[in-house]
Design a protein around this motif. Structure first.
Motif, short mmCIF file in Angstrom:
data_model
loop_
_atom_site.label_atom_id
_atom_site.label_comp_id
_atom_site.label_asym_id
_atom_site.label_seq_id
_atom_site.Cartn_x
_atom_site.Cartn_y
_atom_site.Cartn_z
N GLY A 138 5.70 -4.54 1.29
CA GLY A 138 6.59 -4.54 0.15
C GLY A 138 5.95 -5.10 -1.09
O GLY A 138 6.62 -5.61 -1.99
N TRP A 139 4.61 -5.02 -1.17
CA TRP A 139 3.87 -5.55 -2.31
C TRP A 139 3.61 -4.44 -3.33
O TRP A 139 3.48 -3.26 -2.97
CB TRP A 139 2.54 -6.13 -1.85
CG TRP A 139 2.68 -7.31 -0.94
CD1 TRP A 139 3.82 -8.04 -0.69
CD2 TRP A 139 1.64 -7.90 -0.16
NE1 TRP A 139 3.55 -9.03 0.21
CE2 TRP A 139 2.23 -8.98 0.55
CE3 TRP A 139 0.29 -7.63 0.03
CZ2 TRP A 139 1.50 -9.79 1.42
CZ3 TRP A 139 -0.44 -8.43 0.89
CH2 TRP A 139 0.16 -9.50 1.58
N PRO A 140 3.46 -4.82 -4.61
CA PRO A 140 3.19 -3.80 -5.64
C PRO A 140 1.80 -3.21 -5.47
O PRO A 140 0.85 -3.88 -5.02
CB PRO A 140 3.28 -4.60 -6.95
CG PRO A 140 3.02 -6.02 -6.56
CD PRO A 140 3.59 -6.17 -5.18
N LEU A 141 1.65 -1.93 -5.83
CA LEU A 141 0.35 -1.26 -5.72
C LEU A 141 -0.71 -1.89 -6.60
O LEU A 141 -1.90 -1.71 -6.37
CB LEU A 141 0.50 0.22 -6.06
CG LEU A 141 1.23 1.09 -5.02
CD1 LEU A 141 1.33 2.52 -5.52
CD2 LEU A 141 0.53 1.03 -3.67
N SER A 142 -0.28 -2.64 -7.60
CA SER A 142 -1.23 -3.32 -8.48
C SER A 142 -2.09 -4.34 -7.74
O SER A 142 -3.12 -4.78 -8.25
CB SER A 142 -0.50 -4.01 -9.63
OG SER A 142 0.44 -4.96 -9.13
N LEU A 143 -1.68 -4.71 -6.52
CA LEU A 143 -2.45 -5.67 -5.72
C LEU A 143 -3.60 -5.02 -4.96
O LEU A 143 -4.39 -5.72 -4.32
CB LEU A 143 -1.54 -6.39 -4.73
CG LEU A 143 -0.63 -7.49 -5.27
CD1 LEU A 143 0.20 -8.10 -4.15
CD2 LEU A 143 -1.45 -8.58 -5.96
N GLN A 144 -3.72 -3.69 -5.01
CA GLN A 144 -4.76 -3.02 -4.21
C GLN A 144 -6.16 -3.52 -4.52
O GLN A 144 -6.93 -3.85 -3.61
CB GLN A 144 -4.69 -1.50 -4.46
CG GLN A 144 -3.51 -0.82 -3.82
CD GLN A 144 -3.55 0.68 -4.04
OE1 GLN A 144 -4.07 1.43 -3.21
NE2 GLN A 144 -3.03 1.13 -5.16
N ASP A 145 -6.51 -3.58 -5.79
CA ASP A 145 -7.85 -4.03 -6.17
C ASP A 145 -8.07 -5.48 -5.76
O ASP A 145 -9.17 -5.86 -5.32
CB ASP A 145 -8.08 -3.86 -7.67
CG ASP A 145 -8.19 -2.40 -8.08
OD1 ASP A 145 -8.42 -1.55 -7.20
OD2 ASP A 145 -8.03 -2.11 -9.29
N THR A 146 -7.04 -6.30 -5.90
CA THR A 146 -7.15 -7.71 -5.51
C THR A 146 -7.40 -7.84 -4.02
O THR A 146 -8.25 -8.62 -3.58
CB THR A 146 -5.86 -8.46 -5.89
OG1 THR A 146 -5.65 -8.37 -7.30
CG2 THR A 146 -5.94 -9.92 -5.49
N ASN A 190 19.06 -10.14 -5.09
CA ASN A 190 18.53 -8.84 -5.54
C ASN A 190 17.09 -8.61 -5.11
O ASN A 190 16.48 -7.62 -5.54
CB ASN A 190 18.63 -8.75 -7.07
CG ASN A 190 20.06 -8.78 -7.56
OD1 ASN A 190 20.94 -8.16 -6.97
ND2 ASN A 190 20.30 -9.52 -8.64
N ALA A 191 16.55 -9.51 -4.30
CA ALA A 191 15.17 -9.35 -3.83
C ALA A 191 15.04 -8.08 -2.99
O ALA A 191 15.99 -7.67 -2.31
CB ALA A 191 14.75 -10.56 -3.01
N GLU A 192 13.87 -7.46 -3.05
CA GLU A 192 13.62 -6.25 -2.27
C GLU A 192 13.80 -6.53 -0.78
O GLU A 192 13.42 -7.59 -0.27
CB GLU A 192 12.20 -5.74 -2.53
CG GLU A 192 11.95 -5.24 -3.94
CD GLU A 192 12.68 -3.96 -4.23
OE1 GLU A 192 13.00 -3.21 -3.28
OE2 GLU A 192 12.97 -3.70 -5.41
N ASP A 193 14.36 -5.56 -0.08
CA ASP A 193 14.54 -5.67 1.37
C ASP A 193 13.27 -5.17 2.05
O ASP A 193 13.16 -4.00 2.42
CB ASP A 193 15.75 -4.84 1.81
CG ASP A 193 16.01 -4.95 3.31
OD1 ASP A 193 15.47 -5.88 3.94
OD2 ASP A 193 16.74 -4.09 3.85
N ASP A 194 12.29 -6.05 2.17
CA ASP A 194 11.00 -5.66 2.74
C ASP A 194 10.54 -6.70 3.76
O ASP A 194 11.23 -7.69 4.02
CB ASP A 194 9.96 -5.45 1.64
CG ASP A 194 9.80 -6.68 0.74
OD1 ASP A 194 9.86 -7.81 1.25
OD2 ASP A 194 9.59 -6.51 -0.48
N VAL A 195 9.36 -6.48 4.32
CA VAL A 195 8.83 -7.36 5.36
C VAL A 195 8.63 -8.78 4.85
O VAL A 195 8.96 -9.76 5.54
CB VAL A 195 7.51 -6.79 5.93
CG1 VAL A 195 6.78 -7.83 6.75
CG2 VAL A 195 7.79 -5.56 6.79
#
Length: 384
Positions: A138-146, A190-195
């Motif tokens: 459930g993380w943003p794709l912007s974290l890919q490079d990191t 309102n937090a995303e329902d993710d892992v």
């Protein structure tokens, strides 16, 4: 003063790093229980590795001073955390995540595999591993490079055994997780329902998981997922390109990908080794090993042991799957195996559907990855 033990081999030598599988096969024959300053006692035979995996009382997973949930724990502590983690890889959760996985695989295949040639690792395998990990967490794709930068630096620090760098990287990852947790706390209901959000609601022994425990779980999942999934995709693609009959058979019968992937990854494992620690004196392969000694189990060699797998280089779907140590065995068997298997079936189905004839390129040979990684650092392929 501890006694100085002889050095039977150097796992970081140029010969080993040049071709790990061949080197480990040689060690299994020459010195199946070998000592090195780097890895302690290294085990290369299937029987010895299996013995370690199935005897967690003698061979402890507590090998680090730092918290590692649940990999670096033994029962009963390990059991409680494992009960929290296993539901995240249940059949129901895999069924829910499979369409997302398929969408990512198809999007990547559509955007990448329309050329005649592809550098599979950088253009396909690594992006898939990173995107699928972000999607599952459930993380943003912007974290890919990191994440890619972090896993690369972590591998380098592991090879050099740079403890200061490893500690700094652990803090860096904890900060990344802290940011994700803060974002969800600020969002409240309102937090995303993710892992990641779900882990924040878990309890252990009647109390919530601490941020440090959540970060450790997510770090273990990230280290285990990003590198090994990318390596697995490369290994599978290279094998199919080198074995056109198997490739065409699987293209025509994609339902066999589950078994085929496991067998190919037995031949060329995506994960090199794991550590254990002896809790008492023990004898292995004729070697007397004291308590509190480091043990390194070599997955690649164990899964190529001819005493267990006749003609181990041969692709053979009828082998007994219970003997394949791809996902481990015993109480520490990989809880994420259902996720990994589903992801690899999905991405390989897309690769086969979007290509007509995977081929190696003679003038641009593949470059093998080096320890602590496995698979390929570079894999140019012709697609049709």
């Amino acid at each position: 003063m501890s006694k100085q033990l002889p050095q039977d081999w150097d796992p970081r030598s140029e010969t080993i790093l040049r071709d790990q599988r061949t080197a480990y096969d040689v060690m299994r024959k020459r010195c199946p229980v070998a000592h090195s300053e780097y890895g302690g006692w290294n085990l290369f035979r299937h029987a010895d590795v299996s013995r370690v995996l199935l005897d967690h009382e003698t061979f402890s997973n507590k090998v680090s001073r730092h918290i590692s949930v649940p990999n670096g724990m033994d029962p009963p502590e390990h059991t409680s955390y494992r009960q929290i983690i296993e539901p995240y890889f249940s059949a129901e959760r895999m069924a829910e995540f499979e369409p997302i996985c398929r969408e990512i695989a198809e999007d990547l295949a559509t955007s990448t595999l329309h050329y005649d040639r592809v550098e599979l690792m950088a253009d396909f395998a690594q992006p898939f591993a990173l995107r699928i990990q972000c999607a599952f967490m459930g993380w943003p794709l912007s974290l890919q490079d990191t994440l890619l930068s972090w896993t690369t630096k972590n591998a380098q620090a592991t090879l050099s055994r740079d403890r200061a760098a490893l500690a700094e990287l652990a803090e860096e990852f904890d900060a990344l997780i802290a940011d994700q947790l803060d974002t969800r706390r600020q969002a409240g209901a309102n937090a995303e329902d993710d892992v990641t959000t779900a882990l924040m609601q878990e309890q252990i022994n009647g109390r919530p998981l601490s941020d440090q425990e959540i970060a450790s779980i997510l770090r273990n999942w990230t280290v285990g997922e990003v590198g090994t999934i990318a390596a697995s995709v490369g290994i599978l693609a290279e094998f199919l390109a080198a074995n056109p009959a198997v490739q065409q058979h699987l293209r025509a019968n994609p339902e066999l990908l589950w078994q085929a992937n496991d067998e190919i990854l037995r031949i060329h494992g995506p994960l090199v080794d794991n550590r254990r620690r002896t809790t008492c004196p023990v004898e292995l392969g004729g070697q007397q090993i004291d308590a509190e000694q480091r043990i390194t189990i070599n997955w690649i060699s164990a899964n190529r042991d001819p005493e267990v797998f006749s003609d181990p280089e041969r692709f053979f779907l009828e082998r007994d799957p219970a003997l394949n140590l791809l996902y481990g065995a015993g109480v520490h068997v990989c809880p994420g195996a259902p996720l990994a298997r589903m992801e690899l079936v999905t991405i390989m189905r897309s690769l086969l559907q979007r290509s007509s004839n995977l081929q190696l390129i003679a003038e641009r040979p593949a470059i093998l990855a080096t320890y602590p990684s496995s698979g390929y650092a570079n894999l140019p392929l012709r697609l049709r």
